[in-house]
Each structure stands twice: as structure tokens, then as C-alpha cells.
Design a protein around this motif. Structure first.
Motif, PDB file in Angstrom:
ATOM      1  N   PHE A 165       0.137  -1.624  -3.168  1.00  0.00           N
ATOM      2  CA  PHE A 165       0.544  -2.642  -4.148  1.00  0.00           C
ATOM      3  C   PHE A 165       0.555  -2.091  -5.568  1.00  0.00           C
ATOM      4  N   ASN A 166       0.722  -0.797  -5.702  1.00  0.00           N
ATOM      5  CA  ASN A 166       0.659  -0.159  -7.018  1.00  0.00           C
ATOM      6  C   ASN A 166       1.724  -0.695  -7.975  1.00  0.00           C
ATOM      7  N   VAL A 185       3.217  -4.149 -12.623  1.00  0.00           N
ATOM      8  CA  VAL A 185       3.948  -5.293 -13.199  1.00  0.00           C
ATOM      9  C   VAL A 185       2.967  -6.333 -13.732  1.00  0.00           C
ATOM     10  N   LYS A 186       1.922  -6.616 -12.971  1.00  0.00           N
ATOM     11  CA  LYS A 186       0.935  -7.621 -13.399  1.00  0.00           C
ATOM     12  C   LYS A 186       0.189  -7.162 -14.650  1.00  0.00           C
ATOM     13  N   ILE A 233      -8.637  -5.510  -4.712  1.00  0.00           N
ATOM     14  CA  ILE A 233      -7.964  -5.107  -3.465  1.00  0.00           C
ATOM     15  C   ILE A 233      -7.814  -3.591  -3.435  1.00  0.00           C
ATOM     16  N   ARG A 234      -7.416  -3.010  -4.564  1.00  0.00           N
ATOM     17  CA  ARG A 234      -7.249  -1.554  -4.630  1.00  0.00           C
ATOM     18  C   ARG A 234      -8.593  -0.849  -4.394  1.00  0.00           C
ATOM     19  N   GLU A 235      -9.641  -1.390  -4.982  1.00  0.00           N
ATOM     20  CA  GLU A 235     -10.967  -0.793  -4.812  1.00  0.00           C
ATOM     21  C   GLU A 235     -11.392  -0.825  -3.336  1.00  0.00           C
ATOM     22  N   LYS A 236     -11.195  -1.966  -2.673  1.00  0.00           N
ATOM     23  CA  LYS A 236     -11.556  -2.075  -1.255  1.00  0.00           C
ATOM     24  C   LYS A 236     -10.686  -1.147  -0.409  1.00  0.00           C
ATOM     25  N   ASP A 237      -9.397  -1.095  -0.732  1.00  0.00           N
ATOM     26  CA  ASP A 237      -8.472  -0.233  -0.001  1.00  0.00           C
ATOM     27  C   ASP A 237      -8.850   1.240  -0.177  1.00  0.00           C
ATOM     28  N   LEU A 238      -9.238   1.619  -1.363  1.00  0.00           N
ATOM     29  CA  LEU A 238      -9.662   3.000  -1.626  1.00  0.00           C
ATOM     30  C   LEU A 238     -10.941   3.328  -0.847  1.00  0.00           C
TER      31      LEU A 238
END
Length: 147
Positions: free
Chosen positions: A7-8, A13-14, A114-119
Motif C-alpha cells: 500500500f505504499n 497519496v494519504k 499496517i506497514r509496521e505490522k506487514d514489515l
């Protein structure tokens, strides 16, 4: 193996939307301060004029001057009422943009979480793969020694 957050682009964008919301909010704060300063100046002007008139009344003032001052104060009051409406509008606009900024901030925080959990999952998978490879290498090494 390189980590790639799926979702980068959305996060980018956000973040940009958040920066735009911050810029708009800061502009609305600046506008509010300008309008409020103008109201303060009008109120100060009215107060000074009323004080001047009361001082002049003590020493004697013609009816024409009293009428002139009352007319001028009436006009100032109309300006003050108008300016108070402008201040309320600017304040409401500022609060609206503050809420929008908070919403954008929350959206960005969610994506960062979400990025932190995904990483973390990626790192765990990477460690598991490395451990498996090390086990395979150890088994192959042991088997080659044993033969």
C-alpha cells in the motif's frame, strides 16, 4: 530479499493529502487571526472614542459634536457586528479544517500501523526462511561428513 509495502502508493497519496490539509488548516488559522485582530482594533477604536467623548463631555461639548460622535460610534458598532460575524465564520472554517486534518492524520497513522505490522511479518518470514536454509545447510554438511 527486498521489502515492498503493497500500500505504499496509497500511503504516499494519504501523506500528501495530510500535508495539503495541514497547509489549508494553517492558512485558516492565519485568516482567523487576521480577522480577530481587525475586530480587536475596531473594539479598541470604539473604546478610545467613547473615552475621548466622555472626557470632552466633562469639559463641555456642543450638541453637533455629540451627534457626530454618536453617529460615528453607531457606524463603528455596525462594523464591529459585521466583523464579529466574520470572526465566527473564520473560527468555524478553522475548526472544520482542523477536523479534516485530524481525519487525514488518522488515515496516515492507520496505514503506517499496517506497514509496521506487514514489515514485522516480512522480517519473521525472512528469519524463518534463513533458519530453514541454515538447517538444510547443516543437514547437507552433516550428511557429507557422514559418508
Amino acid at each position: 530479499m527486498k521489502y515492498d509495502f503493497k500500500f505504499n502508493k496509497i500511503l504516499f497519496v494519504k501523506e500528501r493529502e495530510k500535508e495539503e490539509a495541514l497547509s489549508i488548516y494553517n492558512e485558516s488559522v492565519k485568516k482567523f487571526e487576521e480577522v480577530a485582530e481587525k475586530l480587536y482594533e475596531l473594539l479598541k477604536k470604539k473604546e478610545d472614542l467613547e473615552e475621548f467623548q466622555s472626557n470632552r463631555l466633562v469639559h463641555g461639548l456642543s450638541v453637533q459634536e455629540v451627534r457626530y460622535h454618536q453617529h460615528f460610534i453607531g457606524n463603528l458598532e455596525n462594523l464591529i457586528n459585521h466583523q464579529q460575524k466574520m470572526v465566527m465564520n473564520a473560527r468555524n472554517r478553522m475548526f472544520l479544517y482542523q477536523e479534516k486534518l485530524l481525519e487525514k492524520n488518522i488515515e496516515v497513522k492507520k496505514l503506517e500501523k499496517i506497514r509496521e505490522k506487514d514489515l514485522n511479518l516480512f522480517v519473521e518470514d525472512l528469519k524463518a526462511t534463513e533458519n530453514k536454509q541454515m538447517d538444510d545447510i547443516s543437514i547437507q554438511h552433516f550428511m557429507s561428513r557422514g559418508s
